[in-house]
Structure formats: C-alpha cells, structure tokens
Design a protein around this motif. Structure first.
Motif, PDB file in Angstrom:
ATOM      1  N   ILE A 187       5.154  -9.255  -5.216  1.00 50.53           N
ATOM      2  CA  ILE A 187       3.972  -8.953  -4.402  1.00 50.53           C
ATOM      3  C   ILE A 187       2.720  -9.569  -5.014  1.00 50.53           C
ATOM      4  O   ILE A 187       1.865 -10.111  -4.304  1.00 50.53           O
ATOM      5  N   ARG A 231      -1.714 -17.286   1.500  1.00 47.42           N
ATOM      6  CA  ARG A 231      -2.608 -16.715   2.502  1.00 47.42           C
ATOM      7  C   ARG A 231      -1.779 -16.393   3.724  1.00 47.42           C
ATOM      8  O   ARG A 231      -1.103 -17.264   4.252  1.00 47.42           O
ATOM      9  N   PHE A 232      -1.809 -15.147   4.140  1.00 47.43           N
ATOM     10  CA  PHE A 232      -1.055 -14.773   5.330  1.00 47.43           C
ATOM     11  C   PHE A 232      -1.814 -13.664   6.037  1.00 47.43           C
ATOM     12  O   PHE A 232      -2.624 -12.955   5.415  1.00 47.43           O
ATOM     13  N   PRO A 233      -1.568 -13.501   7.335  1.00 47.24           N
ATOM     14  CA  PRO A 233      -2.289 -12.466   8.077  1.00 47.24           C
ATOM     15  C   PRO A 233      -1.984 -11.093   7.488  1.00 47.24           C
ATOM     16  O   PRO A 233      -0.832 -10.806   7.182  1.00 47.24           O
ATOM     17  N   GLY A 234      -2.986 -10.279   7.294  1.00 47.78           N
ATOM     18  CA  GLY A 234      -2.758  -8.934   6.769  1.00 47.78           C
ATOM     19  C   GLY A 234      -2.736  -8.882   5.261  1.00 47.78           C
ATOM     20  O   GLY A 234      -2.440  -7.856   4.675  1.00 47.78           O
ATOM     21  N   ARG A 235      -3.070 -10.005   4.616  1.00 53.71           N
ATOM     22  CA  ARG A 235      -3.015 -10.044   3.158  1.00 53.71           C
ATOM     23  C   ARG A 235      -3.995  -9.037   2.541  1.00 53.71           C
ATOM     24  O   ARG A 235      -3.661  -8.321   1.614  1.00 53.71           O
ATOM     25  N   ARG A 236      -5.189  -8.978   3.097  1.00 52.01           N
ATOM     26  CA  ARG A 236      -6.182  -8.073   2.538  1.00 52.01           C
ATOM     27  C   ARG A 236      -5.773  -6.611   2.738  1.00 52.01           C
ATOM     28  O   ARG A 236      -5.943  -5.781   1.849  1.00 52.01           O
ATOM     29  N   ILE A 237      -5.217  -6.324   3.908  1.00 61.56           N
ATOM     30  CA  ILE A 237      -4.754  -4.951   4.159  1.00 61.56           C
ATOM     31  C   ILE A 237      -3.672  -4.585   3.157  1.00 61.56           C
ATOM     32  O   ILE A 237      -3.673  -3.504   2.577  1.00 61.56           O
ATOM     33  N   LEU A 238      -2.746  -5.520   2.920  1.00 60.78           N
ATOM     34  CA  LEU A 238      -1.677  -5.254   1.966  1.00 60.78           C
ATOM     35  C   LEU A 238      -2.255  -4.981   0.585  1.00 60.78           C
ATOM     36  O   LEU A 238      -1.853  -4.034  -0.092  1.00 60.78           O
ATOM     37  N   SER A 239      -3.249  -5.785   0.199  1.00 63.41           N
ATOM     38  CA  SER A 239      -3.796  -5.613  -1.149  1.00 63.41           C
ATOM     39  C   SER A 239      -4.521  -4.279  -1.292  1.00 63.41           C
ATOM     40  O   SER A 239      -4.564  -3.701  -2.370  1.00 63.41           O
ATOM     41  N   VAL A 240      -5.085  -3.771  -0.198  1.00 59.76           N
ATOM     42  CA  VAL A 240      -5.723  -2.454  -0.254  1.00 59.76           C
ATOM     43  C   VAL A 240      -4.651  -1.363  -0.265  1.00 59.76           C
ATOM     44  O   VAL A 240      -4.713  -0.411  -1.037  1.00 59.76           O
ATOM     45  N   LEU A 241      -3.643  -1.537   0.600  1.00 63.29           N
ATOM     46  CA  LEU A 241      -2.615  -0.498   0.732  1.00 63.29           C
ATOM     47  C   LEU A 241      -1.775  -0.340  -0.529  1.00 63.29           C
ATOM     48  O   LEU A 241      -1.259   0.737  -0.801  1.00 63.29           O
ATOM     49  N   ILE A 242      -1.650  -1.426  -1.291  1.00 60.74           N
ATOM     50  CA  ILE A 242      -0.879  -1.363  -2.540  1.00 60.74           C
ATOM     51  C   ILE A 242      -1.427  -0.272  -3.450  1.00 60.74           C
ATOM     52  O   ILE A 242      -0.695   0.377  -4.185  1.00 60.74           O
ATOM     53  N   ASP A 243      -2.743  -0.039  -3.377  1.00 63.35           N
ATOM     54  CA  ASP A 243      -3.367   0.952  -4.255  1.00 63.35           C
ATOM     55  C   ASP A 243      -3.194   2.389  -3.767  1.00 63.35           C
ATOM     56  O   ASP A 243      -3.498   3.328  -4.497  1.00 63.35           O
ATOM     57  N   VAL A 244      -2.737   2.552  -2.537  1.00 63.16           N
ATOM     58  CA  VAL A 244      -2.640   3.896  -1.964  1.00 63.16           C
ATOM     59  C   VAL A 244      -1.875   4.879  -2.860  1.00 63.16           C
ATOM     60  O   VAL A 244      -2.347   5.984  -3.100  1.00 63.16           O
TER      61      VAL A 244
END
Lengths: 283, 271
Positions: B79, B87-100
């Motif tokens: 990851i 770079r892929f769609p939703g990359r930023r969301i994934l990087s935020v969600l990883i911290d959840v």
C-alpha cells in the motif's frame, strides 16, 4: 456511507501519471486491486456494516438508544473526560516537548523514552499499571479506583505522547534566528514565546489535540480494571457498546459505535487537512 | 547548540513540573507493576506463567500477533508503494482511510468484524460458515482484529521515507534494464529497510497488546480463545493478582523492548 463511496471509487486500478516501466503496469494494477479488496474486506465493509446496523431500525430507534439515560450519561462522561484530558495534554504536552527539545539535563533521554511507554504498553496493562499506584493497594494510600478521576487518569496515561510527539519535531525545526531577532528587539522571553514560537506551534498542537481527543473518546482497555464501569457514574461509551453486545443488543451497540466512528473520522479528516496546510507552509 | 542558554528559575520550574508529571503518571506506576510481579521472587514469577491456561494464552498471542505482523508487513509495503509511486482515482481517500484504525475504538472494530463475519447472520459470515470456515470466535477473527488495529503502523513509517528517497535511482535502474521486481528488491527495498523495521517493531508491540477488539471477536474462553491481554483481565478479576502482574510485566517488558529497539535504531536513519 463514507466508507462505501470510498470503496466504490477505489476499485479501478489505472495509473495516470506513470513513473513506472510498462511491464509494471499490469502488476501494479493487480497489486492495487488486491490491496483495495483486502482493505475493503477488513476495514471498509465492516465499518459500513456498523453504520448500516445503526441505521437499520430507523432514525427514532437510533436516537432513542443515544438518549436513553445510561447511554447518554456514558457519552457525556466520555466526551467531558476526553476534553479535559485533551486540555491537560495541550499544556503538559507542549511543556514536555519544550523541555525535551530546549532543555539539557541528566535523564532527558530517559524522559524521552518514558513518554513513549503509553504507546507501547497494552491498554489492559496500562490499567493495571495505574491500579498499582492509584488503586486499592496503593503504596501511597491514594485510591481513586472506580471514580471519575480514574477515567481521567487512564485517558491521561494513554494519550500522553500525542501532543508531545507532534510538537517536538516542529519545535526542533524552528529557526533560532527569529527568536533571537525578537529578543534583540527587546521582547521578553514570555513575549517571544507567545508572539513568535507559539503561533508556529499551533497547528502541531491542534493536530496532537485532535489525536488525543479521538483516542480518549475511543479508549476501552485501560478503563476495564480501573474505572469499575459503574453505570451512570464511571461507564464510558466503549464500555456501553460492549455491554450492549454482551446483552445481544447489536443494533444499540452499533448506534453508539456509529457515533464513535463519526468522531474518529472527523478527527482524521481534520488532521489530514491540517497536515496538508502544514506542509504547504513548509514548502 | 542551544544548550548554552542558561536555565532560569522558570526553566527549573518547568523541568520540575514535567518530570514530576511523567514520573507520577507513567514511570512510577509502570515500575510498580514490575516490582509486584517480582516481589515474591523470580521463581514465583515464572511459576505463575507456567499454568496451562497462561501458557495457552501466551502461545495464542504469539500465533495471532505473528500472523498479524506478517500480513501487515506484506500489505503495508504494497500500500505504501501504491500510495507514493502511483496516481489513481481515490488515492487521497485511501491515504486518509488508512489512518482510520488508529482512532477507531477497538470495541467498534470488534463489533464491525462480528457484524460482517459472524456465522449466524453476518454479511459474509454465513457463506463462509457453509464452506466450513469460522471467523468469529476463532483464530482467524482474532488475527483480523489484530491486523486491523495495527494496519497503519507500517504504512506510516514507510510512506514518508519512500517520498524522501524519490524515484531517481529506480528510474536509473530501469533504464539500465532492471525489471520491476529487480528494481524493487535491489533499489527500493534497501532504501526503506529501516522504515520497515520500525513499522514492524511498532506493529509487534501493538499486536501483542490488542485487547478490546480481540475480546469481542474471540469469545474470550479461558484455555481456548484467550490471549495474554485477556488473561491479564481474567486473572486479575479472579483475584489471582500475582499471575495478572506476572503476565502484565511480561507484556510490558516485550512492548518496552520494542520501544528501546526503535529508539536505538532510529538515529542511524538520519545520516
């Protein structure tokens, strides 16, 4: 719902700005697919299930669970204690970071390591540790077990490192020239701290405070042995969730969990925005 | 270099206050647990760790934490690479969600996994049960819960280092004809080696210490699905304080060993 839309958007594995060689494209798309699937199965879908279970019986049931006196008391207690602990952390954490960065004395390195102990210790051990000094068999005769102060103590213990560890690197990176300039222009130490250093630290302090609040809200393990979990008195939200689960009332457990989850998500999003702002300032 | 600044009265007070705070809150209580664990001698300490139930709990913790760490190692590195290098769609969301997982309550984690994977009415659990695969109240569920809570640790250590080392060397290797895997193995991996080690050590500490989530998904049956942390609670509540302190001391020692390893290793990275 945040979780599901995230999962839906993550699915495609195309790479736009491609720094990789051509042969890696298929491989990396596959890796992205597998990782996303894994992350969805492990994290996103289960968390979505919590929200779904909370919403399953409708808004009024959800609201009834949250406003039932014992649960409301637990939520109020959790939020109040987490806020109080966060306030203490803002002051003590900043002071600790300051001492660790600017002060030189014997044992400073040990202090630096001890600050991380709450991160490393299992939460149940953290509870036992506090019980050893502040419980029934306290060698100093202080017994706060099963009181609200015990809740505060447990939260203060587990959240101690957050503000320290976010402020410390920022403080280390501060240029001494600005402070020296301020002081050479006649500013006192207090004024220099308040007008020059503190503004630079505010984003880091806020980030640490957000982490500490989120952790305080969600704490469970360290409270189990220490707080006694007395309904309407020392019972926190996580313990309430567990009681609901043990009584087989998953819908109610999910309702309280959904609230905790939303707070956690908000904290993380706030943090992400803060870090982005911080980075832009540095660059 | 800033140490030459003299310590004024204010400095002494500040130093005194923070040291007192940390000693009263962390150092003294932690020291006391070790003292209690060993107060009846080292033999008592070891004998309270050798009862069959405690032995089983310790073994289960090793199994669960071991699997969780391996899984987090593989996916954590994958990851991190994806987040930093592509770079892929939703990359930023994934990087935020990883911290959840870092800020979600362990109790919520447990409930979430139960809702999806329980054999009676779980979203996937019922299907898995018909295939004869039980997740909840069994070791796979406990491993999942542990992976969940320790998930961001490797990613958080590795991503900043990946960003820092950049892609110059990797591109050079590729232009010289190295394949994707060869580039990763010979160029990327040595660069992030220490970050992976830190992440792993932190994940070990977090994994052996998980309590709330595992309590919910395991069923917490003594001698069967009870991990070391759950055994601490159980023995303490059964007034077997000696055993509780002994297991707690062992867990605390392991966790602090991890911490010291990281503290010793970390300065090397800065050169």
């Amino acid at each position: 719902m945040v979780a599901t839309s995230g999962a839906a958007r993550l699915r495609p594995g195309r790479t736009r700005r491609t720094p990789a060689a051509d042969q890696l494209q298929a491989g990396s798309a596959l890796a992205l697919g597998i990782s996303t699937l894994w992350f969805s199965l492990l994290v996103l879908i289960p968390l979505a299930a919590v929200v779904a279970a909370a919403a399953a019986d409708g808004w009024s049931d959800f609201w009834n669970v949250l406003t039932s006196s014992q649960t409301a008391a637990a939520i109020v207690l959790t939020v109040t204690q987490a806020l109080m602990v966060t306030a203490v952390n803002v002051v003590m954490g900043t002071a600790l970071a300051w001492v660790l960065v600017r002060d030189r004395f014997w044992g400073r390195r040990a202090l630096d390591i001890v600050v991380d102990v709450p991160f490393a210790l299992p939460t149940i051990v953290a509870g036992l540790v506090l019980l050893a000094l502040y419980g029934q068999n306290s060698p100093v005769g202080v017994n706060v077990a099963n009181t609200r102060f015990a809740v505060f103590l447990a939260l203060a213990f587990v959240t101690l490192p957050f503000v320290v560890r976010t402020v410390q690197p920022v403080l280390e990176a501060l240029e001494p020239e600005v402070e020296e300039a301020a002081q050479s222009l006649g500013a006192s130490r207090v004024t220099t701290f308040r007008r020059v250093i503190l503004p630079a630290l505010v984003p880091a302090i806020t980030a640490g405070a957000a982490l500490s609040f989120a952790r305080g809200i969600s704490e469970y393990g360290s409270l189990v042995l220490l707080s006694g979990n007395l309904p309407n008195h020392t019972e926190v939200a996580s313990v309430r969730v567990l009681t609901y689960i043990e009584n087989g009332n998953r819908a109610a457990a999910a309702s309280v969990s959904a609230v905790l989850l939303v707070v956690a998500l908000l904290a993380i999003i706030a943090l992400d925005l803060l870090q982005r702002r911080l980075r832009r300032h540095e660059g | 270099m800033r140490a030459d600044r003299r310590t004024g009265a204010g400095g002494w007070v500040l130093r005194g206050v923070v040291v007192t705070y940390v000693v009263l809150l962390v150092a003294w209580p932690t020291g006391l647990v070790f003292k209690r664990a060993f107060q009846d001698g080292i033999d008592t300490f070891f004998s309270s760790l050798t009862s069959p139930d405690v032995q089983h709990a310790l073994a289960l913790t090793v199994t669960v934490a071991g699997w969780a760490v391996v899984i987090n190692l593989v996916f954590g590195v994958a990851i991190s690479l994806l987040l930093v290098r592509y770079r892929f769609p939703g990359r930023r969301i994934l990087s935020v969600l990883i911290d959840v997982p870092l800020s979600v309550s362990p109790v919520v984690v447990g409930l979430a996994l139960v809702l999806v994977y329980n054999a009676r009415d779980g979203w996937f659990g019922t299907t898995l049960a018909t295939w004869g695969f039980q997740v909840i109240f069994s070791t796979p569920g406990m491993i999942m819960a542990t992976v969940f809570v320790a998930l961001p640790l490797v990613v958080r250590e590795v991503t900043p280092v990946l960003e820092e080392i950049g892609t110059d060397q990797e591109q050079a290797a590729r232009s010289l004809g190295a394949g994707g895997f060869q580039t990763f193995w010979r160029i990327t991996l040595p660069g992030i080696r220490w970050a992976i080690v830190y992440g792993l050590v932190l994940a070990v500490a977090r994994s052996i210490g998980e309590f709330g989530a595992v309590k919910i998904v395991s069923g917490n049956i003594t001698g069967q699905s009870q991990t070391a942390t759950l055994a601490v609670e159980q023995t303490y509540q059964n007034f077997d304080h000696q055993a509780a302190y002994a297991i707690a001391a062992l867990l605390a020692f392991t966790a602090m060993l991890c911490l010291i390893v990281v503290a010793i290793l970390r300065p090397k990275e800065q050169h």
